[in-house]
Design a protein around this motif. Structure first.
Motif, PDB file in Angstrom:
ATOM      1  N   GLY A  35      30.223 -13.956 -39.643  1.00 54.33           N
ATOM      2  CA  GLY A  35      29.905 -14.942 -40.669  1.00 54.33           C
ATOM      3  C   GLY A  35      30.518 -14.784 -41.936  1.00 54.33           C
ATOM      4  N   TRP A  36      30.566 -15.524 -42.812  1.00 54.41           N
ATOM      5  CA  TRP A  36      30.885 -15.358 -44.319  1.00 54.41           C
ATOM      6  C   TRP A  36      29.865 -16.361 -45.057  1.00 54.41           C
ATOM      7  CZ3 TRP A  36      34.576 -12.640 -46.333  1.00 54.41           C
ATOM      8  CH2 TRP A  36      35.578 -12.222 -45.414  1.00 54.41           C
ATOM      9  N   PHE A  37      29.516 -15.760 -45.848  1.00 58.17           N
ATOM     10  CA  PHE A  37      28.270 -16.307 -46.853  1.00 58.17           C
ATOM     11  C   PHE A  37      29.144 -16.077 -48.275  1.00 58.17           C
ATOM     12  CE2 PHE A  37      24.652 -16.937 -44.220  1.00 58.17           C
ATOM     13  CZ  PHE A  37      24.935 -16.172 -42.989  1.00 58.17           C
ATOM     14  N   TRP A  53      31.706 -16.871 -29.567  1.00 52.86           N
ATOM     15  CA  TRP A  53      32.332 -17.402 -28.553  1.00 52.86           C
ATOM     16  C   TRP A  53      32.293 -18.861 -28.247  1.00 52.86           C
ATOM     17  CZ3 TRP A  53      29.848 -20.378 -25.078  1.00 52.86           C
ATOM     18  CH2 TRP A  53      28.430 -20.467 -25.181  1.00 52.86           C
ATOM     19  N   SER A  54      31.537 -19.481 -28.831  1.00 50.18           N
ATOM     20  CA  SER A  54      31.204 -20.994 -28.784  1.00 50.18           C
ATOM     21  C   SER A  54      32.299 -21.710 -29.752  1.00 50.18           C
ATOM     22  CB  SER A  54      29.926 -21.476 -29.059  1.00 50.18           C
ATOM     23  OG  SER A  54      29.461 -21.081 -30.088  1.00 50.18           O
ATOM     24  N   GLY A  55      32.908 -20.734 -30.622  1.00 48.74           N
ATOM     25  CA  GLY A  55      33.732 -21.490 -31.677  1.00 48.74           C
ATOM     26  C   GLY A  55      33.318 -21.217 -33.090  1.00 48.74           C
ATOM     27  N   THR A  67      39.274 -22.246 -43.069  1.00 47.63           N
ATOM     28  CA  THR A  67      39.246 -21.806 -41.501  1.00 47.63           C
ATOM     29  C   THR A  67      38.903 -20.830 -41.277  1.00 47.63           C
ATOM     30  OG1 THR A  67      40.977 -23.776 -41.511  1.00 47.63           O
ATOM     31  CG2 THR A  67      40.914 -22.119 -39.665  1.00 47.63           C
ATOM     32  N   ILE A  68      37.882 -20.249 -40.415  1.00 46.58           N
ATOM     33  CA  ILE A  68      37.777 -19.196 -39.913  1.00 46.58           C
ATOM     34  C   ILE A  68      38.342 -18.678 -38.749  1.00 46.58           C
ATOM     35  CG2 ILE A  68      35.688 -19.734 -38.559  1.00 46.58           C
ATOM     36  CD1 ILE A  68      34.108 -17.339 -39.606  1.00 46.58           C
ATOM     37  N   SER A  69      38.909 -17.333 -38.704  1.00 44.25           N
ATOM     38  CA  SER A  69      39.406 -17.038 -37.488  1.00 44.25           C
ATOM     39  C   SER A  69      39.129 -15.254 -37.165  1.00 44.25           C
ATOM     40  CB  SER A  69      40.787 -17.179 -37.321  1.00 44.25           C
ATOM     41  OG  SER A  69      41.504 -16.555 -38.525  1.00 44.25           O
ATOM     42  N   ASN A 102      26.484 -18.658 -33.046  1.00 46.20           N
ATOM     43  CA  ASN A 102      26.683 -19.307 -34.090  1.00 46.20           C
ATOM     44  C   ASN A 102      25.220 -19.463 -35.163  1.00 46.20           C
ATOM     45  OD1 ASN A 102      29.257 -19.082 -34.528  1.00 46.20           O
ATOM     46  ND2 ASN A 102      29.654 -21.281 -33.981  1.00 46.20           N
ATOM     47  N   THR A 103      25.033 -18.956 -36.213  1.00 45.82           N
ATOM     48  CA  THR A 103      23.958 -18.955 -36.841  1.00 45.82           C
ATOM     49  C   THR A 103      24.128 -18.924 -38.422  1.00 45.82           C
ATOM     50  OG1 THR A 103      21.873 -18.124 -37.287  1.00 45.82           O
ATOM     51  CG2 THR A 103      23.290 -16.617 -37.023  1.00 45.82           C
TER      52      THR A 103
END
Length: 122
Positions: A35-37, A53-55, A67-69, A102-103
């Motif tokens: 994650g990015w905060f 894994w869910s995107g 855009t995250i990758s 994802n959280t």
């Protein structure tokens, strides 16, 4: 020893772009949620984006612009930031969550980097 190291921050004019990188070491993070905060002066740390894994998932304020990758072979996660605004100015933190889902919750992340400063001038 687990370590997350952010890079790529800097000063950019409004409308410009930056790409942040977060290099992870100490273990393989391919199954982790990354994650990015960000935290602006005088404000609470807020969710920007995450990938599992869910995107990807994005905060409302950055959706359509960021855009995250991730590159699992390099144990690195990226945040491409386009159309930057002065309100994007903050210290950006990379984080890793063993949970794999994802959280947006800060307390669910197990590891944190030291942060990289992003400043967007008007």
């Amino acid at each position: 020893q687990v370590q997350l190291v952010e890079s790529g921050g800097g000063l950019v004019q409004a409308g410009g772009s930056l790409r942040l990188s977060c290099a992870a070491s100490g273990r393989t993070f391919s199954s982790y949620t990354m994650g990015w905060f960000r935290q602006a002066p005088g404000k609470e740390r807020e969710f920007v984006s995450a990938i599992s894994w869910s995107g990807p998932d994005y905060g409302d304020s950055v959706k359509g612009r960021f855009t995250i990758s991730r590159d699992s072979a390099k144990n690195t996660v990226y945040l491409q930031m386009n159309s930057l605004k002065p309100e994007d100015t903050a210290v950006y933190y990379c984080a890793a969550d063993r949970g794999g889902w994802n959280t947006r919750k800060i307390y669910e992340y197990d590891y944190w980097g030291q942060g990289t400063q992003v400043t967007v001038s008007s």
